[in-house]
Design a protein around this motif. Structure first.
Motif, PDB file in Angstrom:
ATOM      1  N   LEU A  64       0.735  -1.148  -0.157  1.00  0.00           N
ATOM      2  CA  LEU A  64       0.185   0.039  -0.001  1.00  0.00           C
ATOM      3  C   LEU A  64       0.900   1.029  -0.056  1.00  0.00           C
ATOM      4  N   THR A  65       0.714   2.089  -0.992  1.00  0.00           N
ATOM      5  CA  THR A  65       1.450   3.357  -1.091  1.00  0.00           C
ATOM      6  C   THR A  65       0.686   4.383  -0.490  1.00  0.00           C
ATOM      7  N   LEU A  66       1.168   4.841   0.461  1.00  0.00           N
ATOM      8  CA  LEU A  66       0.424   6.038   1.109  1.00  0.00           C
ATOM      9  C   LEU A  66       1.111   7.424   0.805  1.00  0.00           C
ATOM     10  N   PRO A  67       0.120   8.483   0.896  1.00  0.00           N
ATOM     11  CA  PRO A  67       0.785   9.791   0.457  1.00  0.00           C
ATOM     12  C   PRO A  67       1.814  10.185   1.484  1.00  0.00           C
ATOM     13  N   GLN A  68       2.900  10.896   1.337  1.00  0.00           N
ATOM     14  CA  GLN A  68       3.731  11.325   2.240  1.00  0.00           C
ATOM     15  C   GLN A  68       4.625  10.151   3.044  1.00  0.00           C
ATOM     16  N   ILE A  69       4.077   9.070   3.065  1.00  0.00           N
ATOM     17  CA  ILE A  69       4.611   7.951   3.800  1.00  0.00           C
ATOM     18  C   ILE A  69       5.606   6.925   2.849  1.00  0.00           C
ATOM     19  N   GLY A  70       4.813   6.844   1.804  1.00  0.00           N
ATOM     20  CA  GLY A  70       5.298   5.604   0.816  1.00  0.00           C
ATOM     21  C   GLY A  70       4.847   4.221   1.080  1.00  0.00           C
ATOM     22  N   GLU A  71       5.690   3.178   0.637  1.00  0.00           N
ATOM     23  CA  GLU A  71       5.029   1.957   0.369  1.00  0.00           C
ATOM     24  C   GLU A  71       5.088   1.177   1.747  1.00  0.00           C
ATOM     25  N   ILE A  72       3.894   0.519   2.161  1.00  0.00           N
ATOM     26  CA  ILE A  72       4.118  -0.439   3.306  1.00  0.00           C
ATOM     27  C   ILE A  72       3.384  -1.629   2.985  1.00  0.00           C
ATOM     28  N   ILE A  73       3.790  -2.727   3.746  1.00  0.00           N
ATOM     29  CA  ILE A  73       3.238  -3.951   3.381  1.00  0.00           C
ATOM     30  C   ILE A  73       2.084  -4.425   4.446  1.00  0.00           C
ATOM     31  N   ALA A  74       0.925  -4.825   3.978  1.00  0.00           N
ATOM     32  CA  ALA A  74      -0.147  -5.265   4.713  1.00  0.00           C
ATOM     33  C   ALA A  74      -0.644  -6.534   4.399  1.00  0.00           C
ATOM     34  N   ASP A  75      -1.429  -7.238   5.136  1.00  0.00           N
ATOM     35  CA  ASP A  75      -2.128  -8.393   4.865  1.00  0.00           C
ATOM     36  C   ASP A  75      -3.802  -7.968   4.878  1.00  0.00           C
ATOM     37  N   VAL A  76      -4.312  -8.470   3.765  1.00  0.00           N
ATOM     38  CA  VAL A  76      -5.916  -8.128   3.870  1.00  0.00           C
ATOM     39  C   VAL A  76      -6.536  -9.135   4.830  1.00  0.00           C
ATOM     40  N   ALA A  77      -7.264  -8.454   6.087  1.00  0.00           N
ATOM     41  CA  ALA A  77      -7.857  -9.146   7.198  1.00  0.00           C
ATOM     42  C   ALA A  77      -9.215  -9.410   6.929  1.00  0.00           C
ATOM     43  N   TRP A  78      -9.771  -8.864   6.029  1.00  0.00           N
ATOM     44  CA  TRP A  78     -11.354  -8.911   5.562  1.00  0.00           C
ATOM     45  C   TRP A  78     -11.484  -8.188   4.307  1.00  0.00           C
ATOM     46  N   ALA A  79     -12.537  -8.893   3.449  1.00  0.00           N
ATOM     47  CA  ALA A  79     -12.947  -7.943   2.108  1.00  0.00           C
ATOM     48  C   ALA A  79     -14.411  -8.573   1.925  1.00  0.00           C
ATOM     49  N   THR A  80     -15.017  -7.328   1.624  1.00  0.00           N
ATOM     50  CA  THR A  80     -16.325  -7.480   0.865  1.00  0.00           C
ATOM     51  C   THR A  80     -16.617  -6.549  -0.363  1.00  0.00           C
ATOM     52  N   ASP A  81     -16.705  -7.125  -1.299  1.00  0.00           N
ATOM     53  CA  ASP A  81     -16.963  -6.404  -2.487  1.00  0.00           C
ATOM     54  C   ASP A  81     -15.789  -5.596  -2.725  1.00  0.00           C
ATOM     55  N   PHE A  82     -16.069  -4.110  -2.646  1.00  0.00           N
ATOM     56  CA  PHE A  82     -14.808  -2.996  -2.873  1.00  0.00           C
ATOM     57  C   PHE A  82     -14.525  -2.504  -1.721  1.00  0.00           C
ATOM     58  N   VAL A  83     -14.727  -3.080  -0.269  1.00  0.00           N
ATOM     59  CA  VAL A  83     -14.131  -2.490   0.974  1.00  0.00           C
ATOM     60  C   VAL A  83     -13.324  -3.565   1.328  1.00  0.00           C
ATOM     61  N   ALA A  84     -12.155  -3.018   1.903  1.00  0.00           N
ATOM     62  CA  ALA A  84     -11.354  -4.129   2.751  1.00  0.00           C
ATOM     63  C   ALA A  84     -10.766  -3.629   3.921  1.00  0.00           C
ATOM     64  N   GLY A  85     -10.485  -4.383   4.805  1.00  0.00           N
ATOM     65  CA  GLY A  85      -9.471  -4.119   5.931  1.00  0.00           C
ATOM     66  C   GLY A  85      -8.127  -4.731   6.008  1.00  0.00           C
ATOM     67  N   CYS A  86      -7.301  -3.898   6.019  1.00  0.00           N
ATOM     68  CA  CYS A  86      -5.688  -4.647   6.030  1.00  0.00           C
ATOM     69  C   CYS A  86      -5.070  -4.211   7.265  1.00  0.00           C
ATOM     70  N   GLU A  87      -4.198  -5.039   7.807  1.00  0.00           N
ATOM     71  CA  GLU A  87      -3.166  -4.984   8.924  1.00  0.00           C
ATOM     72  C   GLU A  87      -1.787  -4.947   8.554  1.00  0.00           C
TER      73      GLU A  87
END
Length: 110
Positions: A64-87
């Protein structure tokens, strides 16, 4: 007669860290396979809720590339259609979290 105690889902102390409602454009990379735009709509130092334009799969690892922060690695914890939570694999620093919240506030004022 039955009695039960009901605890709200967002009760104090249930989350590991404070969350902030934001609206930040970001980018998802799925290990070089494809890249997609997304919007971060909820953020904590440990993870984020994303609105996506393509479905994510629970358990997938994303970059996940965040503004001002850059790239961070995350795992998708849950996902429904076009919404997802990541850790996030590594938590954001408090300074990075604060910078993203401040950026969101600045963008909302424009």
């Amino acid at each position: 007669m039955l009695a039960a105690e009901i605890e709200p889902a967002d009760a104090p102390g249930r989350r590991r860290s404070a969350r902030a409602a934001v609206a930040l454009d970001a980018r998802i990379d799925r290990g070089g396979m494809d890249r997609a735009l997304c919007r971060v709509v909820d953020l904590s130092v440990h993870g984020a809720r994303l609105e996506t334009y393509s479905a994510l799969r629970r358990g997938a690892t994303i970059w996940l590339t965040l503004p001002q922060i850059g790239e961070i690695i995350a795992d998708v914890a849950w996902a429904t259609d076009f919404v997802a939570g990541c850790e996030f694999h590594a938590p954001l620093t408090q300074a990075s979290f604060d910078a993203l919240v401040d950026l969101d506030e600045t963008l909302r004022l424009q």
